[in-house]
Write an enzyme that holds these catalytic residues in place. Sequence first.
Site, PDB file in Angstrom:
ATOM      1  N   TYR A  42       1.961  10.806  -0.039  1.00 15.72           N
ATOM      2  CA  TYR A  42       1.643  10.731   1.392  1.00 15.72           C
ATOM      3  C   TYR A  42       2.742  10.034   2.174  1.00 15.72           C
ATOM      4  CZ  TYR A  42       0.412   5.758   1.044  1.00 15.72           C
ATOM      5  OH  TYR A  42       0.463   4.393   0.873  1.00 15.72           O
ATOM      6  N   ARG A  61      11.738  10.857   2.747  1.00 14.70           N
ATOM      7  CA  ARG A  61      11.009  10.123   1.704  1.00 14.70           C
ATOM      8  C   ARG A  61       9.867  10.965   1.164  1.00 14.70           C
ATOM      9  NH1 ARG A  61       8.496   4.261   2.915  1.00 14.70           N
ATOM     10  NH2 ARG A  61       7.060   5.523   4.161  1.00 14.70           N
ATOM     11  N   ARG A 110     -10.086  21.129 -14.263  1.00 12.59           N
ATOM     12  CA  ARG A 110      -9.624  19.774 -14.573  1.00 12.59           C
ATOM     13  C   ARG A 110      -8.834  19.732 -15.883  1.00 12.59           C
ATOM     14  NH1 ARG A 110     -10.369  15.249 -17.360  1.00 12.59           N
ATOM     15  NH2 ARG A 110      -9.977  13.284 -16.286  1.00 12.59           N
ATOM     16  N   HIS A 112      -5.180  17.344 -17.592  1.00 17.73           N
ATOM     17  CA  HIS A 112      -4.077  16.461 -17.233  1.00 17.73           C
ATOM     18  C   HIS A 112      -2.813  17.240 -16.924  1.00 17.73           C
ATOM     19  CE1 HIS A 112      -6.775  13.393 -18.579  1.00 17.73           C
ATOM     20  NE2 HIS A 112      -5.908  12.448 -18.273  1.00 17.73           N
ATOM     21  N   LYS A 154       5.733   7.287  -3.155  1.00 16.85           N
ATOM     22  CA  LYS A 154       4.585   6.934  -2.295  1.00 16.85           C
ATOM     23  C   LYS A 154       3.389   7.803  -2.688  1.00 16.85           C
ATOM     24  CE  LYS A 154       3.785   5.699   2.581  1.00 16.85           C
ATOM     25  NZ  LYS A 154       3.340   4.335   2.397  1.00 16.85           N
ATOM     26  N   GLU A 187       7.544  -6.658  -3.608  1.00 18.33           N
ATOM     27  CA  GLU A 187       7.159  -6.306  -2.233  1.00 18.33           C
ATOM     28  C   GLU A 187       5.727  -6.764  -2.011  1.00 18.33           C
ATOM     29  OE1 GLU A 187       6.891  -2.048  -1.620  1.00 18.33           O
ATOM     30  OE2 GLU A 187       6.220  -1.722  -3.671  1.00 18.33           O
TER      31      GLU A 187
HETATM   32  C1  LIG Z   1       3.684  -0.551  -1.270  1.00 20.85           C
HETATM   33  C2  LIG Z   1       4.300  -0.444   0.086  1.00 20.85           C
HETATM   34  N1  LIG Z   1       5.494  -1.030   0.306  1.00 20.85           N
HETATM   35  C3  LIG Z   1       6.083  -0.975   1.517  1.00 20.85           C
HETATM   36  C4  LIG Z   1       5.475  -0.331   2.584  1.00 20.85           C
HETATM   37  C5  LIG Z   1       6.168  -0.270   3.920  1.00 20.85           C
HETATM   38  O1  LIG Z   1       6.745   0.993   4.101  1.00 20.85           O
HETATM   39  P1  LIG Z   1       7.000   1.601   5.549  1.00 20.85           P
HETATM   40  O2  LIG Z   1       7.865   0.615   6.271  1.00 20.85           O
HETATM   41  O3  LIG Z   1       7.696   2.872   5.282  1.00 20.85           O
HETATM   42  O4  LIG Z   1       5.674   1.744   6.211  1.00 20.85           O
HETATM   43  C6  LIG Z   1       4.249   0.308   2.395  1.00 20.85           C
HETATM   44  C7  LIG Z   1       3.600   1.021   3.495  1.00 20.85           C
HETATM   45  O5  LIG Z   1       2.478   1.405   3.433  1.00 20.85           O
HETATM   46  C8  LIG Z   1       3.646   0.254   1.118  1.00 20.85           C
HETATM   47  O6  LIG Z   1       2.476   0.857   0.883  1.00 20.85           O
END
Ligand SMILES: Cc1ncc(COP(=O)(O)O)c(C=O)c1O
Length: 296
Positions: A42, A61, A110, A112, A154, A187
């Site tokens: 996403y 991204r 379903r 894997h 993501k 992070e």
């Molecule tokens: C795990 C994670 N790190 C960093 C970010 C920040 O990313 P962005 O600046 O692209 O929103 C997000 C945003 O949801 C995130 O889920």
Amino acid sequence: MLKSEQGTAALAIVYLNGRYIPEASATVSVLDRGFIFGDGVYEVIPVFGSHILRFSEHLARLGNSLAGIYLDNPHAEAEWRDIVATLLERNPGAENRSVYLQVTRGAGERGHVPSKALLPTVFAMCNPIPERDYTRGVSAITHEDIRWQYCNIKVTSLLPNVLLRHRAKERDGSTEAILLRGDRVTEGAASNVFVVHGRRVATPPKDHSLLPGITRDLVVDLLRGAKLGCEEAKITRADLVSADELWITSSMMGIAPVTRLDGRPVGQGQPGAVWREADAIYQAFKVKGVGGAAPN
Ligand SMILES: Cc1ncc(COP(=O)(O)O)c(C=O)c1O
């Protein structure tokens, strides 16, 4: 539901597999691999007034995330741009909005091992971005990074992140969990981290242990374009707890000053002077793309 400026509820229009339809009538199969496995990726793209912030970078991204899970991009960049433009047009009202894009591997028996014959499910929605008040900053906890090894992708399977934010809230009403692998800060559960010592700003370098945040990259660019600068360097627990200022960044939060960490004040316990400088530059840029890096 979207609240329009008059305060009346308007039906949200979402995009699903080529159609723009009311949210209530948008349904997907129970066999969708997004539902069964969390098998999807996403994006969340912020829109300030008419400025879609770092649109190209978000789409790039998304492409990287799709490649990371061996899924072909279902749309060319121009098609994604068209979907986002149409969605924004169909959901007027709020000044600042976010566009959520999601692609899952689609519905099938379903198993894997994913079948290559599946049609991906493409979903998009638009939501108002709530106003943030950072007068007192936000609080965070530290937590071991309990996630997997591909945090640069993501993905929609966000259960660890959900649990981490839940723990932060339960612990002392905190907004964010700042994550460490061993002694190394990666992070936040849904944000990137910046630490400030004096006027020295640093953020962890990008690798598989963190999401390449679009806001993170923008802030690095803007700080470098201004006199402040920003290092990309390993950040340890000691760096974190000795910081004069701590910031977390995301498309939804912008640059948020963390003023309490694990129940103790960060620096003076108030949003710091360097944050005020950085935030002013970011606020100017986000609306019109002025003040540093090139707009898109
Ligand atoms: C795990 C994670 N790190 C960093 C970010 C920040 O990313 P962005 O600046 O692209 O929103 C997000 C945003 O949801 C995130 O889920």
